[in-house]
Scaffold this active site. Structure first.
Site, PDB file in Angstrom:
ATOM      1  CB  SER A 179      -0.969   0.004   1.182  1.00 35.45           C
ATOM      2  OG  SER A 179      -0.294  -0.273   2.391  1.00 35.45           O
ATOM      3  CG  HIS A 207      -3.715  -0.581  -2.336  1.00 36.38           C
ATOM      4  ND1 HIS A 207      -4.265   0.682  -2.274  1.00 36.38           N
ATOM      5  CD2 HIS A 207      -3.420  -0.916  -1.057  1.00 36.38           C
ATOM      6  CE1 HIS A 207      -4.285   1.096  -1.025  1.00 36.38           C
ATOM      7  NE2 HIS A 207      -3.776   0.143  -0.259  1.00 36.38           N
ATOM      8  CE  LYS A 238      -7.697   1.057   0.765  1.00 32.46           C
ATOM      9  NZ  LYS A 238      -6.920   0.206   1.627  1.00 32.46           N
TER      10      LYS A 238
HETATM   11  C1  LIG Z   1      -7.008  -0.111   3.062  1.00 27.52           C
HETATM   12  C2  LIG Z   1      -6.436  -1.432   3.299  1.00 27.52           C
HETATM   13  C3  LIG Z   1      -7.074  -2.360   4.130  1.00 27.52           C
HETATM   14  C4  LIG Z   1      -8.279  -1.998   4.941  1.00 27.52           C
HETATM   15  O1  LIG Z   1      -9.426  -1.890   4.168  1.00 27.52           O
HETATM   16  P1  LIG Z   1     -10.603  -0.952   4.681  1.00 27.52           P
HETATM   17  O2  LIG Z   1     -11.765  -1.412   3.879  1.00 27.52           O
HETATM   18  O3  LIG Z   1     -10.204   0.442   4.410  1.00 27.52           O
HETATM   19  O4  LIG Z   1     -10.770  -1.222   6.142  1.00 27.52           O
HETATM   20  C5  LIG Z   1      -6.531  -3.619   4.226  1.00 27.52           C
HETATM   21  N1  LIG Z   1      -5.402  -3.949   3.569  1.00 27.52           N
HETATM   22  C6  LIG Z   1      -4.741  -3.081   2.792  1.00 27.52           C
HETATM   23  C7  LIG Z   1      -3.497  -3.500   2.089  1.00 27.52           C
HETATM   24  C8  LIG Z   1      -5.225  -1.784   2.650  1.00 27.52           C
HETATM   25  O5  LIG Z   1      -4.569  -0.910   1.903  1.00 27.52           O
END
Ligand SMILES: *Cc1c(COP(=O)(O)O)cnc(C)c1O
Length: 382
Positions: A179, A207, A238
């Site tokens: 990330s 991502h 996302k």
């Molecule tokens: C954003 C993210 C999460 C968490 O997801 P949310 O739906 O925002 O709680 C988990 N793993 C990774 C790699 C992330 O970037």
């Protein structure tokens, strides 16, 4: 006695170290342009890679669901919270990720915490990449298994560590796309090692979903090896442009999670409104949108190259490492003065002295916007 003194001292310490965090209040929908304090900014810091948070089709579908199902779900998934929309979304996710079944959690964070904790037990071992997301780390903390960190995406180090725990049960877990760095897991090797050593393999597609592969199916499609990972976790927050986490796997694992994952069982189901927007968002992940995003990433990387930066990314995340926390904050503030919103990412999200501008691209960014930002990065980041 001042009961809050130690907290205010901690906060002061954070400020001294340039690690104090604040929020900008956004007065518009999430998109490539946002409004803060009445001023418009070009946003290069969002995880809404396909710019679907304010999409007309998604909003229409969501409005229809609002009128049919109302606002709240009224209970946990296992009591009264499962609507036809929840089931439909799980069906669509399973086919999107080419799996037998899928289970939706309220967030990606809750998915990781619920899955890792419930699939592993005392005596097991979890092998976790040192740069994995905090929600994976917290899932490991909640598990009773032993946790072994391996060097970032280093499959030789992973194998060395697997050898030391031969014969045990457990899990190898990695971000698909990391990330804060934007690089991609060595999935072929990770899966081969998992199978050789009898471990479950798990990737976090937060991502990668909607970004990697010609159709945006994710890391497996990127490598042309769909269906090989035991557990594919992801988030709807996302590229999908909504909220929620999910896990796609074979029927046994998903059923097990429905019965055992505490973050699934003991929390009220997501609103049908949110679920409807996730279904519509998923429908909008088309090869055309994914290609537009990929073309933008390539264009922007080329522009940064021309400015003298050695950057390359196959994901939508392009980090420009600054190092010093205070300097990263100062550059971020400068970019804001010029109308560009890019967050300075600091410890504990990344290691100390590796503060960075985390630039993320959207399929809707224009060449002019990317040219403008590349020029400013060239001016302020050298
Ligand atoms: C954003 C993210 C999460 C968490 O997801 P949310 O739906 O925002 O709680 C988990 N793993 C990774 C790699 C992330 O970037």
């Amino acid at each position: 006695m001042d009961k809050t003194k130690r907290y205010s001292e901690q906060l002061k310490h954070l400020k001294d170290e340039s690690l104090y965090r604040t929020m900008h209040v956004i007065e518009s929908a999430q998109g490539s342009h946002i409004t803060i304090d009445g001023k418009e900014y070009v946003l290069f810091a969002s995880n809404s890679y396909l710019d679907l948070c304010n999409n007309e089709y998604v909003k229409e579908k969501t409005e229809t669901a609002l009128h049919t199902y109302g606002t709240g779900s009224g209970g946990s998934r296992l009591t009264t919270g499962t609507t036809a929309l929840h089931s439909e979304l799980e069906g669509r996710l399973a086919s999107f990720k080419k799996r037998e079944d899928a289970i939706v959690f309220n967030t990606g964070y809750m998915a990781n915490v619920g899955v890792i904790g419930s699939l592993t037990a005392k005596g097991d071992v979890i092998f976790s990449d040192e740069l994995n997301h905090a929600s994976i780390i917290d899932g490991c903390r909640l598990s009773k298994a032993e946790v072994v960190k391996y060097r970032h995406n280093d499959m030789e180090d992973l194998e060395e560590k697997l050898k030391l725990h031969k014969g045990k049960n457990g899990l190898i877990v990695s971000d698909g796309v990391f990330s804060m760095d934007g690089d991609i897991v060595n999935l072929p090797k990770l899966v081969r090692l998992a199978n050789e050593y009898g471990m479950l393999s798990m990737i976090d597609e937060a991502h990668a979903t909607g970004v990697l592969g010609a159709n945006g199916y994710g890391t497996e499609e990127y490598y042309g090896m769909e269906g090989v990972t035991d557990i594919v976790m992801g988030t709807l927050s996302k590229a999908v442009g909504s909220e929620g986490g999910f896990v796609c796997a074979d029927g046994t694992i998903v059923n097990y999670l429905r019965n055992k994952a505490r973050s699934f069982i003991f929390s009220t189901a997501l609103s049908p409104v949110t679920i409807a927007s996730a279904i519509a968002g998923l429908e909008c992940i088309t090869a055309d949108r994914v290609a537009a995003l990929r073309n933008n990433v390539q264009y922007f990387c080329d522009r940064l190259h021309a400015e003298g930066f050695d950057v390359q990314s196959d994901s939508a995340i392009i980090p420009v490492i600054v190092g010093d926390e205070q300097k990263a904050l100062a550059i971020s503030a400068k970019l804001m003065e010029h109308g560009y919103y890019i967050s300075a990412i600091r410890y504990p999200t990344v290691k100390k002295n590796s503060a960075r501008l985390r630039i993320t691209l959207m399929s809707s960014h224009t060449k002019e916007e990317m040219d403008g930002l590349a020029g400013l990065i060239g001016r302020y980041c050298k």
